[in-house]
Design a protein around this motif. Structure first.
Motif, PDB file in Angstrom:
ATOM      1  N   CYS A  69      -8.649  -3.374  -4.743  1.00  0.00           N
ATOM      2  CA  CYS A  69      -7.691  -2.369  -4.301  1.00  0.00           C
ATOM      3  C   CYS A  69      -8.212  -0.994  -4.700  1.00  0.00           C
ATOM      4  CB  CYS A  69      -6.323  -2.594  -4.952  1.00  0.00           C
ATOM      5  SG  CYS A  69      -5.484  -4.065  -4.342  1.00  0.00           S
ATOM      6  N   GLU A  96      -9.787  -3.167  -0.047  1.00  0.00           N
ATOM      7  CA  GLU A  96     -11.120  -3.432   0.492  1.00  0.00           C
ATOM      8  C   GLU A  96     -11.590  -4.774  -0.050  1.00  0.00           C
ATOM      9  OE1 GLU A  96     -13.578  -0.177  -0.635  1.00  0.00           O
ATOM     10  OE2 GLU A  96     -12.382   1.318   0.428  1.00  0.00           O
ATOM     11  N   THR A 141      -3.747   3.093  -2.727  1.00  0.00           N
ATOM     12  CA  THR A 141      -3.997   3.762  -1.443  1.00  0.00           C
ATOM     13  C   THR A 141      -4.484   2.821  -0.348  1.00  0.00           C
ATOM     14  OG1 THR A 141      -6.217   4.379  -2.183  1.00  0.00           O
ATOM     15  CG2 THR A 141      -4.461   5.977  -2.534  1.00  0.00           C
ATOM     16  N   SER A 142      -5.288   1.799  -0.700  1.00  0.00           N
ATOM     17  CA  SER A 142      -5.788   0.888   0.335  1.00  0.00           C
ATOM     18  C   SER A 142      -6.363  -0.364  -0.317  1.00  0.00           C
ATOM     19  CB  SER A 142      -6.869   1.577   1.186  1.00  0.00           C
ATOM     20  OG  SER A 142      -7.995   1.885   0.392  1.00  0.00           O
ATOM     21  N   VAL A 169       0.853  -1.198   0.000  1.00  0.00           N
ATOM     22  CA  VAL A 169       0.000   0.000   0.000  1.00  0.00           C
ATOM     23  C   VAL A 169       0.885   1.243   0.000  1.00  0.00           C
ATOM     24  CG1 VAL A 169      -1.677   1.316   1.355  1.00  0.00           C
ATOM     25  CG2 VAL A 169      -1.925  -1.156   1.126  1.00  0.00           C
TER      26      VAL A 169
END
Length: 274
Positions: free
Chosen positions: A172, A168, A165-166, A137
């Motif tokens: 991504c 879920e 960025t992150s 990340v």
């Protein structure tokens, strides 16, 4: 990569700013990865002009670029960095360990002699291609797929980069150069680093002739036409007012053209900033 300015010896050189080409190490492309490119001049199969302002230009050869990077686990050595007339970025010629040769888009900082890898086991280093699930990340990436195995579609032009960025679930979250934030399946591949030739944005052609070399003919505005030719044409003197439109009457500024029920809308978290 840097840019070069000229003394105004001629009018065309007064505003001319071009790249230095110092990063390019080969002047002739790999013959097995090149084929001829036919230009249409904006004409269809009957010779009728269907697209305006296209024609002429220098003859170009198309270089086959590997956007899929599916040779997982096979190391490749960067043989050369080359110019490509079909895109703003530079391209890199790879020699794989099994003897195959392929072109890729050259990321920023890639050097001749570097060893690249692709696949889930590759290290997250510049030029390596990995599934998004295996990329840390915060990493800067380019050449991003939208569907697994489809080949890279996003972030391919000079100087561009996106950021992971992150995560879920099986998706991504990627921040794209436009400012848009969207979800992409973690199985999709992306390449580490930003696209090279970042000074491309600083270049200026300096004269109309350089546009002709690129195959672009003179473009005339709608307001200078007659009413029969364009919705914005006609009038005594310079007319102001009226909405900017295309030749077919569609609004040219501010009209939303994205389909409101497009299926991929659910993956977009934040729209691009206007």
């Amino acid at each position: 990569m840097a840019v070069r300015k000229f003394k105004p010896v001629t009018p065309g050189q007064r505003h001319k700013v071009i790249g230095t080409f110092e990063d390019i190490t080969a002047s002739v492309p790999e013959k097995s990865l090149v084929y001829g490119k036919r230009s249409t001049g904006g004409r269809n199969n009957t010779g009728k002009m269907t697209v305006r302002y296209i024609g002429g230009g220098h003859k170009q050869k198309y270089r086959l670029i590997d956007f899929k990077r599916e040779k997982d686990g096979v190391p490749a050595v960067v043989k050369s960095i080359e110019y490509d007339p079909n895109r703003s970025a530079r391209i890199a010629l790879l020699y794989y360990a099994d003897g195959e040769k392929r072109y890729i888009i050259a990321p920023n900082g890639l050097q001749v002699g570097a060893t690249l890898m692709s696949g889930a086991d590759a290290a997250p280093e510049v030029g390596n291609s990995l599934p998004l699930a295996n990329i840390p990340v915060g990493t800067v990436i380019h050449n991003i797929e939208l569907r697994p195995g489809q080949g890279a579609l996003l972030v391919r032009s000079a100087g561009n980069f996106a950021q992971l960025t992150s995560r879920e679930g099986s998706y991504c979250v990627i921040k794209l150069p436009s400012g848009e934030t969207r979800q992409i399946l973690s199985a999709c591949k992306a390449t580490i680093g930003s696209v090279g030739n970042s000074d491309h944005a600083l270049e200026q052609s300096g004269k109309a002739g350089r546009s002709r070399w690129l195959g672009r003919r003179p473009h005339n505005r709608g307001v200078v036409m007659n009413p029969v030719d364009h919705p914005m044409g006609g009038g005594e003197g310079r007319q102001s007012g009226g909405h900017p439109r295309s030749r077919k009457g569609l609004y040219a500024k501010g009209l939303k053209t994205r389909a409101p029920k497009k299926l991929s809308n659910k993956y977009i978290i934040e729209r691009a900033k206007k």
